[in-house]
Enzyme design. Structure first.
Site, PDB file in Angstrom:
ATOM      1  N   HIS A 148       0.898  -1.340   0.023  1.00 46.95           N
ATOM      2  CA  HIS A 148      -0.151  -0.148  -0.046  1.00 46.95           C
ATOM      3  C   HIS A 148       0.914   1.208   0.175  1.00 46.95           C
ATOM      4  O   HIS A 148       0.470   2.180  -0.943  1.00 46.95           O
ATOM      5  CB  HIS A 148      -0.727   0.017   1.370  1.00 46.95           C
ATOM      6  CG  HIS A 148      -1.726   1.139   1.308  1.00 46.95           C
ATOM      7  ND1 HIS A 148      -3.046   1.458   1.140  1.00 46.95           N
ATOM      8  CD2 HIS A 148      -1.264   2.296   1.947  1.00 46.95           C
ATOM      9  CE1 HIS A 148      -3.465   2.550   1.224  1.00 46.95           C
ATOM     10  NE2 HIS A 148      -2.358   3.134   1.814  1.00 46.95           N
ATOM     11  N   GLU A 149       1.897   1.392   1.004  1.00 52.15           N
ATOM     12  CA  GLU A 149       2.749   2.389   0.928  1.00 52.15           C
ATOM     13  C   GLU A 149       3.640   2.541  -0.340  1.00 52.15           C
ATOM     14  O   GLU A 149       3.706   3.877  -0.733  1.00 52.15           O
ATOM     15  CB  GLU A 149       3.588   2.260   2.101  1.00 52.15           C
ATOM     16  CG  GLU A 149       2.986   2.273   3.350  1.00 52.15           C
ATOM     17  CD  GLU A 149       2.076   3.378   3.522  1.00 52.15           C
ATOM     18  OE1 GLU A 149       2.246   4.594   3.189  1.00 52.15           O
ATOM     19  OE2 GLU A 149       0.939   3.084   4.513  1.00 52.15           O
ATOM     20  N   HIS A 152       1.413   4.240  -2.966  1.00 51.20           N
ATOM     21  CA  HIS A 152       1.366   5.631  -2.707  1.00 51.20           C
ATOM     22  C   HIS A 152       2.524   6.284  -3.542  1.00 51.20           C
ATOM     23  O   HIS A 152       2.324   7.307  -4.148  1.00 51.20           O
ATOM     24  CB  HIS A 152       1.647   6.015  -1.226  1.00 51.20           C
ATOM     25  CG  HIS A 152       0.086   5.969  -0.624  1.00 51.20           C
ATOM     26  ND1 HIS A 152      -0.923   6.905  -1.143  1.00 51.20           N
ATOM     27  CD2 HIS A 152      -0.226   5.475   0.478  1.00 51.20           C
ATOM     28  CE1 HIS A 152      -1.834   6.842  -0.231  1.00 51.20           C
ATOM     29  NE2 HIS A 152      -1.682   5.840   0.790  1.00 51.20           N
ATOM     30  N   GLU A 228      -6.377   7.006  -1.303  1.00 53.34           N
ATOM     31  CA  GLU A 228      -6.349   5.986  -0.346  1.00 53.34           C
ATOM     32  C   GLU A 228      -7.046   4.493  -0.992  1.00 53.34           C
ATOM     33  O   GLU A 228      -6.379   3.469  -0.928  1.00 53.34           O
ATOM     34  CB  GLU A 228      -6.946   6.107   1.128  1.00 53.34           C
ATOM     35  CG  GLU A 228      -6.232   7.035   2.024  1.00 53.34           C
ATOM     36  CD  GLU A 228      -4.720   6.625   2.189  1.00 53.34           C
ATOM     37  OE1 GLU A 228      -4.477   5.259   2.590  1.00 53.34           O
ATOM     38  OE2 GLU A 228      -3.824   7.391   2.196  1.00 53.34           O
TER      39      GLU A 228
END
Length: 295
Positions: A148-149, A152, A228
């Site tokens: 997930h990071e 980003h 997100e």
């Protein structure tokens, strides 16, 4: 810190577009003539608004990584000291390769379960996870958080949100001062001896900065929530399945998320919306799970 030419051009083009739109609208509404007659140069105001609006956001972006390290006490892993750190570095490297981005710095910090990504560009980024997250999640769940990071970073979310923040900041600065001059002119309409802005301008500008700033925060928070959802989808793609990310979110839903410093709060994996949902940087975990399951 390095920036790709594409992102520099995007920054400059966005800045220029904001100034042009404000100038055209102000001229169409006759604001330019009014302000000039009352001692305010519209061109100077537009320049001031753009510098203030984008300058602050841009400086914040440039300083995001060192401030994040300092504020969380994160330890950057240069040479892994144990098996956990070795696994962490290798996992981030694998995710970064899958996302097609340079290897970010990897760090650990003491705290309750959370993680974040920050940095001024894809080639100068940082992925940090808390000891609490590593201790409470399974390896698969933690890998989903790392994915997930990394998503980003791959999506350019730090730069994107900086541009959005710069745009809304520019409008806040510009509109606050226009309203300030309008109010000040009305209050002093029968006073022909005074010149320059008075107390009405200063008070109104301060009040409008606060009110418009609140509205700007709502806009930026909305964009943050959309990013997100996109990072969750990116994590599912990197993991080859949505299930690990769903599992990580469910785990986070049962934990007390660790607080992050303000400058990296929007980049964290956990962070339940506050009592005012409009200002939340993250969507409710239930919504994120439903979005992943509907893919």
């Amino acid at each position: 810190m390095e920036f790709s030419m594409k992102r520099v051009l995007l920054f400059l083009a966005t800045n220029l577009a904001v100034v042009l739109v404000l100038g055209i609208v102000a001229n169409l509404l006759g604001v330019n003539r009014f302000l000039t007659a009352n001692g305010l140069n519209l061109g100077a105001l537009l320049g001031f608004a753009a510098i203030m609006g984008f300058g602050g956001a841009f400086i914040s972006l440039l300083m995001s990584k060192p401030i994040a390290k300092w504020s969380t006490g994160a330890h950057v892993i240069d040479q892994p000291r144990n098996a956990t750190e070795q696994w962490l570095v290798e996992s981030v490297a694998r995710m970064a390769k899958g996302a097609g981005i340079p290897m970010p710095e990897v760090a650990i910090y003491e705290g309750d379960p959370n993680a974040f990504a920050t940095g001024a560009s894809k080639s100068s980024s940082l992925v940090a996870v808390s000891t609490g997250l590593l201790q409470t999640m399974s390896r698969e769940e933690a890998e989903a958080v790392l994915a997930h990071e990394v998503a980003h970073i791959a999506n350019g979310d730090m730069v994107t949100l900086t541009l959005i923040q710069g745009v809304v900041n520019t409008f806040v600065v510009f509109l606050s001062r226009v309203v300030g001059y309008l109010v000040d002119s009305f209050l002093r309409r029968n006073d022909e001896e005074s010149s320059g802005p008075g107390i009405g301008y200063m008070v109104t500008t301060i009040v409008c900065d606060i009110l418009f700033g609140v509205l700007a925060s709502i806009i930026v928070a909305w964009f943050s929530r959309q990013r997100e959802f996109r990072a969750d989808a990116g994590a599912a793609q990197l993991m080859g399945s949505a299930q690990p990310m769903v599992g990580a979110l469910r785990r986070l839903g049962g934990l007390e998320a660790g607080e992050l410093p303000q400058n990296v709060a929007t980049a964290g994996i956990a962070g339940r919306p506050a009592w005012m949902a409009l200002f939340a940087s993250h969507p409710p975990i239930e919504e994120r799970i439903r979005a992943l399951q509907s893919r």
